[in-house]
Write a protein that holds these residues in place. Structure first.
Motif, PDB file in Angstrom:
ATOM      1  N   ARG A 157       0.817  -1.202   0.000  1.00 51.83           N
ATOM      2  CA  ARG A 157       0.000   0.000   0.000  1.00 51.83           C
ATOM      3  C   ARG A 157       0.860   1.266   0.000  1.00 51.83           C
ATOM      4  NH1 ARG A 157      -5.053   1.971   1.066  1.00 51.83           N
ATOM      5  NH2 ARG A 157      -4.846   3.891   2.241  1.00 51.83           N
ATOM      6  N   SER A 158       1.915   1.269   0.825  1.00 51.33           N
ATOM      7  CA  SER A 158       2.744   2.471   0.911  1.00 51.33           C
ATOM      8  C   SER A 158       3.476   2.730  -0.413  1.00 51.33           C
ATOM      9  CB  SER A 158       3.739   2.354   2.062  1.00 51.33           C
ATOM     10  OG  SER A 158       4.606   1.274   1.842  1.00 51.33           O
ATOM     11  N   ILE A 159       3.879   1.655  -1.097  1.00 46.54           N
ATOM     12  CA  ILE A 159       4.565   1.830  -2.383  1.00 46.54           C
ATOM     13  C   ILE A 159       3.601   2.411  -3.417  1.00 46.54           C
ATOM     14  CG2 ILE A 159       5.683   0.612  -4.296  1.00 46.54           C
ATOM     15  CD1 ILE A 159       6.825  -1.335  -2.274  1.00 46.54           C
ATOM     16  N   VAL A 160       2.367   1.873  -3.427  1.00 45.10           N
ATOM     17  CA  VAL A 160       1.380   2.364  -4.394  1.00 45.10           C
ATOM     18  C   VAL A 160       1.055   3.833  -4.109  1.00 45.10           C
ATOM     19  CG1 VAL A 160      -0.994   2.114  -5.232  1.00 45.10           C
ATOM     20  CG2 VAL A 160       0.399   0.085  -4.810  1.00 45.10           C
ATOM     21  N   VAL A 161       0.840   4.158  -2.819  1.00 47.26           N
ATOM     22  CA  VAL A 161       0.515   5.546  -2.454  1.00 47.26           C
ATOM     23  C   VAL A 161       1.661   6.478  -2.851  1.00 47.26           C
ATOM     24  CG1 VAL A 161       0.128   7.119  -0.506  1.00 47.26           C
ATOM     25  CG2 VAL A 161      -1.098   4.936  -0.611  1.00 47.26           C
ATOM     26  N   ALA A 162       2.906   6.029  -2.617  1.00 50.40           N
ATOM     27  CA  ALA A 162       4.067   6.848  -2.987  1.00 50.40           C
ATOM     28  C   ALA A 162       4.063   7.143  -4.487  1.00 50.40           C
ATOM     29  CB  ALA A 162       5.359   6.131  -2.602  1.00 50.40           C
ATOM     30  N   HIS A 163       3.682   6.126  -5.298  1.00 44.56           N
ATOM     31  CA  HIS A 163       3.622   6.337  -6.745  1.00 44.56           C
ATOM     32  C   HIS A 163       2.598   7.410  -7.101  1.00 44.56           C
ATOM     33  CE1 HIS A 163       6.166   2.836  -7.345  1.00 44.56           C
ATOM     34  NE2 HIS A 163       6.206   3.137  -8.628  1.00 44.56           N
ATOM     35  N   TYR A 164       1.407   7.333  -6.462  1.00 41.59           N
ATOM     36  CA  TYR A 164       0.372   8.332  -6.761  1.00 41.59           C
ATOM     37  C   TYR A 164       0.837   9.727  -6.375  1.00 41.59           C
ATOM     38  CZ  TYR A 164      -3.348   5.219  -8.274  1.00 41.59           C
ATOM     39  OH  TYR A 164      -4.098   4.330  -9.002  1.00 41.59           O
ATOM     40  N   VAL A 165       1.532   9.831  -5.234  1.00 41.36           N
ATOM     41  CA  VAL A 165       2.002  11.139  -4.769  1.00 41.36           C
ATOM     42  C   VAL A 165       3.029  11.709  -5.761  1.00 41.36           C
ATOM     43  CG1 VAL A 165       3.294  12.345  -2.960  1.00 41.36           C
ATOM     44  CG2 VAL A 165       1.536  10.670  -2.333  1.00 41.36           C
ATOM     45  N   VAL A 166       3.999  10.872  -6.147  1.00 40.33           N
ATOM     46  CA  VAL A 166       5.024  11.334  -7.094  1.00 40.33           C
ATOM     47  C   VAL A 166       4.378  11.727  -8.424  1.00 40.33           C
ATOM     48  CG1 VAL A 166       7.030  10.625  -8.457  1.00 40.33           C
ATOM     49  CG2 VAL A 166       6.876   9.995  -6.038  1.00 40.33           C
ATOM     50  N   TRP A 167       3.402  10.925  -8.861  1.00 35.27           N
ATOM     51  CA  TRP A 167       2.711  11.216 -10.122  1.00 35.27           C
ATOM     52  C   TRP A 167       2.001  12.570 -10.055  1.00 35.27           C
ATOM     53  CZ3 TRP A 167      -2.871  10.814 -10.911  1.00 35.27           C
ATOM     54  CH2 TRP A 167      -3.242  11.097 -12.223  1.00 35.27           C
ATOM     55  N   ALA A 168       1.293  12.810  -8.945  1.00 33.88           N
ATOM     56  CA  ALA A 168       0.575  14.082  -8.786  1.00 33.88           C
ATOM     57  C   ALA A 168       1.560  15.249  -8.786  1.00 33.88           C
ATOM     58  CB  ALA A 168      -0.244  14.068  -7.495  1.00 33.88           C
ATOM     59  N   LEU A 169       2.686  15.082  -8.087  1.00 29.07           N
ATOM     60  CA  LEU A 169       3.691  16.148  -8.026  1.00 29.07           C
ATOM     61  C   LEU A 169       4.297  16.412  -9.408  1.00 29.07           C
ATOM     62  CD1 LEU A 169       5.558  15.320  -4.680  1.00 29.07           C
ATOM     63  CD2 LEU A 169       4.040  17.255  -5.145  1.00 29.07           C
ATOM     64  N   LEU A 170       4.637  15.332 -10.134  1.00 28.81           N
ATOM     65  CA  LEU A 170       5.231  15.491 -11.461  1.00 28.81           C
ATOM     66  C   LEU A 170       4.265  16.166 -12.424  1.00 28.81           C
ATOM     67  CD1 LEU A 170       7.193  12.205 -12.221  1.00 28.81           C
ATOM     68  CD2 LEU A 170       8.089  14.525 -12.272  1.00 28.81           C
ATOM     69  N   THR A 171       2.977  15.735 -12.355  1.00 24.48           N
ATOM     70  CA  THR A 171       1.978  16.319 -13.247  1.00 24.48           C
ATOM     71  C   THR A 171       1.795  17.803 -12.927  1.00 24.48           C
ATOM     72  OG1 THR A 171       0.886  14.173 -13.397  1.00 24.48           O
ATOM     73  CG2 THR A 171      -0.395  16.089 -14.093  1.00 24.48           C
ATOM     74  N   ALA A 172       1.767  18.120 -11.623  1.00 23.37           N
ATOM     75  CA  ALA A 172       1.642  19.525 -11.212  1.00 23.37           C
ATOM     76  C   ALA A 172       2.861  20.315 -11.681  1.00 23.37           C
ATOM     77  CB  ALA A 172       1.494  19.620  -9.698  1.00 23.37           C
ATOM     78  N   PHE A 173       4.052  19.677 -11.611  1.00 22.90           N
ATOM     79  CA  PHE A 173       5.279  20.354 -12.048  1.00 22.90           C
ATOM     80  C   PHE A 173       5.228  20.675 -13.545  1.00 22.90           C
ATOM     81  CE2 PHE A 173       9.662  20.080 -13.713  1.00 22.90           C
ATOM     82  CZ  PHE A 173      10.188  21.197 -13.068  1.00 22.90           C
ATOM     83  N   VAL A 174       4.779  19.689 -14.344  1.00 20.48           N
ATOM     84  CA  VAL A 174       4.661  19.920 -15.788  1.00 20.48           C
ATOM     85  C   VAL A 174       3.647  21.032 -16.051  1.00 20.48           C
ATOM     86  CG1 VAL A 174       3.943  18.904 -18.001  1.00 20.48           C
ATOM     87  CG2 VAL A 174       5.342  17.567 -16.418  1.00 20.48           C
TER      88      VAL A 174
END
Lengths: 113, 133
Positions: free
Chosen positions: B108-125
């Protein structure tokens, strides 16, 4: 395929898959914005050109495109097999060739920007 | 070995239609076509950009503005999120388990970490192209 070779193939595949999984929704979103006529300010010529001419921009674009292409090619090779095409050698040559051509084109255009 | 081994009658071309797990697998794998499509679309954009002319770039952007492409991108975006991005995150803990000392990080923590990184990267773009200030 030797085990050592397999590790490289798998590593590049996973890297390309991770990059495309993380970044392609944003990329598709940008194309969608352009298509509906809401071009983001960052895609105006001056800004996108400045981004693509900076070495950081060039590196990001090259890594994302080339690794994603490799990922797609490798996956498509297996998909061909899944759809009943049993000529793996020919399929592999074709898909990797397309990925290689895309990689060379990316490098060439980035070099000229 | 028996003289006439039993060979299950499985079609080479339609086997994935028999089972919802196989269907899900094939729906996931064909996302590679979208990856390839958008790679070459981006390469096309780079080719236009390399010409170094603001007019040609504006013309390229205009050429991308049509209802067909709106439909293609909208469907592609939803399909890609469901079958590539979210599936990739879901499979990440199985493909790349993370060892923390004696224990393993929970799936669960690995999956959540992926979603967080994805949201941050998308926001960065989005920030980079000026969609968000």
């Amino acid at each position: 395929m030797s085990i050592a070779k397999k590790a490289v193939v798998w590593g590049l595949f996973a890297a390309g898959g991770t990059l495309s999984a993380f970044l392609f929704p944003a990329l598709i979103g940008l194309f969608l914005l352009v298509a509906i006529g809401a071009v983001p300010p960052g895609l105006e010529f001056d800004r996108i050109y400045a981004f693509a001419s900076h070495w950081v921009g060039k590196s990001v674009l090259f890594l994302v495109i080339s690794l994603s292409l490799w990922h797609a090619a490798h996956r498509l090779r297996v998909v061909f097999h899944d759809f009943g095409v049993r000529k793996d050698k020919a399929v592999a040559n074709a898909v990797y060739l397309v990925a290689a051509v895309g990689t060379v084109l990316t490098a060439f255009y980035l070099y000229r920007i | 070995m028996s003289r006439r081994p039993y060979i299950r009658p499985v079609s080479n071309t339609t086997w994935y239609m028999q089972n919802s797990r196989y269907r899900r697998y094939i729906l996931r794998e064909v996302t590679c076509l979208l990856v390839g499509f958008y790679c070459f679309l981006t390469i096309w954009a780079l080719a236009v950009l390399a010409a170094g002319s603001p007019d040609r770039w504006a013309e390229f952007l205009r050429s991308q503005q049509n209802p067909v492409m709106v439909g293609v991108h909208a469907v592609a975006l939803i399909y890609f999120l469901i079958y590539m991005t979210f599936d990739w995150f879901k499979l990440a803990p199985k493909a790349m388990p993370v060892q923390l000392g004696e224990k393993k990080a929970s799936d669960r923590s690995i999956v959540v970490a992926h979603y967080v990184v994805w949201a941050l990267l998308t926001a960065f773009v989005a920030w980079l192209v000026g969609v968000i200030p």
